[in-house]
Write an enzyme that holds these catalytic residues in place. Structure first.
Site, PDB file in Angstrom:
ATOM      1  N   ASP A  13      26.719  49.815  -0.667  1.00  0.00           N
ATOM      2  CA  ASP A  13      27.566  50.472  -1.676  1.00  0.00           C
ATOM      3  C   ASP A  13      28.374  49.893  -2.446  1.00  0.00           C
ATOM      4  O   ASP A  13      29.025  48.743  -2.138  1.00  0.00           O
ATOM      5  CB  ASP A  13      28.378  51.578  -0.913  1.00  0.00           C
ATOM      6  CG  ASP A  13      29.275  51.267   0.153  1.00  0.00           C
ATOM      7  OD1 ASP A  13      28.912  50.212   0.781  1.00  0.00           O
ATOM      8  OD2 ASP A  13      30.452  51.578   0.291  1.00  0.00           O
ATOM      9  N   GLU A  28      29.742  51.984   3.399  1.00  0.00           N
ATOM     10  CA  GLU A  28      30.863  50.899   3.897  1.00  0.00           C
ATOM     11  C   GLU A  28      32.218  51.406   3.711  1.00  0.00           C
ATOM     12  O   GLU A  28      33.046  51.605   4.391  1.00  0.00           O
ATOM     13  CB  GLU A  28      30.463  49.536   3.954  1.00  0.00           C
ATOM     14  CG  GLU A  28      31.209  48.999   4.902  1.00  0.00           C
ATOM     15  CD  GLU A  28      32.560  48.729   4.809  1.00  0.00           C
ATOM     16  OE1 GLU A  28      33.479  48.750   5.689  1.00  0.00           O
ATOM     17  OE2 GLU A  28      33.046  48.405   3.627  1.00  0.00           O
ATOM     18  N   GLU A  29      32.515  51.619   2.274  1.00  0.00           N
ATOM     19  CA  GLU A  29      33.580  51.870   1.819  1.00  0.00           C
ATOM     20  C   GLU A  29      34.062  53.337   2.142  1.00  0.00           C
ATOM     21  O   GLU A  29      35.242  53.838   1.566  1.00  0.00           O
ATOM     22  CB  GLU A  29      33.719  51.743   0.345  1.00  0.00           C
ATOM     23  CG  GLU A  29      33.345  50.142  -0.172  1.00  0.00           C
ATOM     24  CD  GLU A  29      34.207  49.074  -0.040  1.00  0.00           C
ATOM     25  OE1 GLU A  29      35.438  49.527   0.453  1.00  0.00           O
ATOM     26  OE2 GLU A  29      34.192  48.188  -0.135  1.00  0.00           O
ATOM     27  N   HIS A  71      37.688  43.823  -4.078  1.00  0.00           N
ATOM     28  CA  HIS A  71      37.799  44.916  -4.732  1.00  0.00           C
ATOM     29  C   HIS A  71      38.506  44.525  -6.143  1.00  0.00           C
ATOM     30  O   HIS A  71      38.849  45.521  -6.812  1.00  0.00           O
ATOM     31  CB  HIS A  71      38.877  45.682  -3.945  1.00  0.00           C
ATOM     32  CG  HIS A  71      37.978  46.427  -2.780  1.00  0.00           C
ATOM     33  ND1 HIS A  71      38.558  47.687  -2.005  1.00  0.00           N
ATOM     34  CD2 HIS A  71      37.110  46.114  -2.011  1.00  0.00           C
ATOM     35  CE1 HIS A  71      37.728  47.812  -1.129  1.00  0.00           C
ATOM     36  NE2 HIS A  71      36.893  46.897  -1.011  1.00  0.00           N
TER      37      HIS A  71
HETATM   38 ZN   LIG Z   1      35.518  46.797   0.273  1.00  0.00          ZN
HETATM   39 ZN   LIG Z   2      32.930  45.337   1.829  1.00  0.00          ZN
END
Ligand SMILES: [Zn+2]
Ligand SMILES: [Zn+2]
Length: 436
Positions: A110, A168-169, A397
């Site tokens: 993702d 995952e986020e 990020h």
């Molecule tokens: Zn992340």
């Molecule tokens: Zn990550």
């Protein structure tokens, strides 16, 4: 295989691997050369795939096209492919030509709701969505590893399960997702894996692998505290209950949980990220909302901290006649590297990369949902350096996060060897008559 027998298998595997490490013997120099040759063959295709995924990022539980691409690449090679696992996840099973055990490897797929600002020729074509956490690299590396190991299939002593995981986020509000749902839907059960590998790119030097035996990342829980007072004219405080003054005391007092009530050798973080309340400068606020996150490594701290928080909030609001509401939401657990597995894999890493490139690291207080996989099956999770020489250390990020692509073949090489060495170790055990 029962949990107990899986542990027993792991124990003997580790003993064998440790023995090999002590003698310093490479597992099979010919295999080393074949892996390198296959990586060389697939390198440019894997980088192309990474760029395609980078240009077409998809948010958690919406990784439809990414999953399609992965399944379409592996199905024709004869992998047993299951799609739609944990919403959009892909599980691809490669059965080696030799009998042996099962190990799994996971990539997350993702992207994040971030507007890319790298200016790269292959930057995101999806406005407001970017692979700013490097999951495009993870997917490409694990897919590349699948291609390399497929080419060596005839000599592979066992089975490899490739997990391509969504979200995952975090899943969208109201949806389940991620590694927790993959485990729930049996991704590690069919066939049952006795070890699971995973990694994350990290803005450390290219060519380095960093890992921690034991805790790797923190448990990340979140909270919302609402302080309920009573509104009054700003000039007549005696008629109100000032939620801002009370919240201020709470903010300060909460900091004593980590500084005064926690074992300093057992790290914890308590961060209040937002504070909101009041409507006008001359009106006493009747309500303040605090939001934050708690990061812990030990289960003891994870249990204790919310209780201490509530006690502080309850007592401070009680002193001033306010009321409160505490909402505490558990998030991902701490990723825990099986210490014996980590110790057994370290010689493989040193052999591949050289001693100076293998860094035993401290746990990081970030969160990773690989934790759910490593809770189910002994896990090994490492960080792969992606900061090229002279490049700045841009954090994950960030809208300018731009991992050096030379890390991709390094990642494929590392994963391929870890998996083969893990299978070899377990196969040697099987040959010794202990059975799996
Ligand atoms: Zn992340
Ligand atoms: Zn990550």
């Amino acid at each position: 295989m029962t949990r107990h027998s899986a542990r027993l298998v792991l124990f003997f595997l580790l003993a064998i691997l440790a023995g090999l490490a002590v003698t310093g013997r490479a597992m099979d120099p010919q295999m080393d050369r074949r892996i390198d040759a296959e990586i060389e063959k697939f390198k440019s295709e894997i980088i192309k795939i990474r760029r395609f995924i980078h240009m077409n990022p998809e948010l958690g539980n919406r990784e439809v096209e990414t999953a399609k691409l992965i399944a379409a690449r592996l199905q024709p090679l004869g992998f047993e492919v299951r799609t739609g696992v944990a919403k959009t996840g892909v599980v691809a099973v490669l059965r080696g030509g030799q009998p042996g055990p099962v190990v799994a490897v996971r990539a997350d797929m993702d992207a994040l709701p971030v507007q890319e600002a790298t200016g790269l020729p292959y930057k995101s074509l999806n406005p407001g969505v970017m692979h700013a956490c490097g999951h495009d690299v993870h997917s490409a590396v694990v897919l590349g590893t699948a291609m390399v190991l497929h080419a060596l299939k005839a000599d592979l002593k066992g089975t490899v399960v490739f997990l391509f995981q969504p979200a995952e986020e975090g899943a969208p509000d109201g949806e389940e997702g991620g590694a927790e749902l993959m485990v729930k839907e049996g991704a590690l059960d069919d066939p049952p894996a006795s070890a699971v590998f995973g990694f994350h790119v990290w803005p450390e030097s290219l060519g380095q692998v960093l890992f921690a035996p034991g805790n790797v990342t923190a448990a990340a829980d979140s909270f919302t505290i609402t302080v309920k007072g009573k509104s009054a004219h700003g000039a007549r405080p005696q008629e109100g209950v000032d939620a801002i003054v009370i919240a201020s005391e709470i903010v300060t007092a909460l900091q004593t949980i980590v500084s005064r009530a926690s074992d300093p050798t057992d790290p914890a973080v308590l961060t209040i990220g937002t504070i909101a309340g009041g409507s006008r400068r001359n009106i006493i606020a009747d309500r303040v909302v605090l939001e934050g996150t708690v990061r812990t490594l030990s289960e003891a701290n994870r249990k204790k901290i919310p209780l201490l928080m509530e006690s502080i909030v309850k007592n401070i609001t009680g002193i001033y006649g306010a009321s409160y509401q505490c909402e505490y939401v558990p998030g991902y657990p701490s990723v825990f590297n099986n210490p014996e597995l980590a110790a057994a894999m370290k010689p493989t890493l040193i052999r591949l990369l050289g001693k100076d490139k293998v860094v035993e690291w401290k746990p990081q207080m970030i969160a990773e949902d690989f934790a759910f996989l490593a809770r189910k099956t002994p896990g090994f999770f490492f960080f792969l350096g992606v900061r090229g020489p002279g490049q700045p250390a841009i954090p994950l990020h960030s809208p300018t996060f731009n991992p050096d692509e030379r890390a991709i073949p390094i990642g494929v090489r590392v994963l391929s060897h870890l998996i083969i060495d893990a299978l070899e170790g377990q196969s040697a055990l099987a040959a010794g008559g202990r059975g799996l």
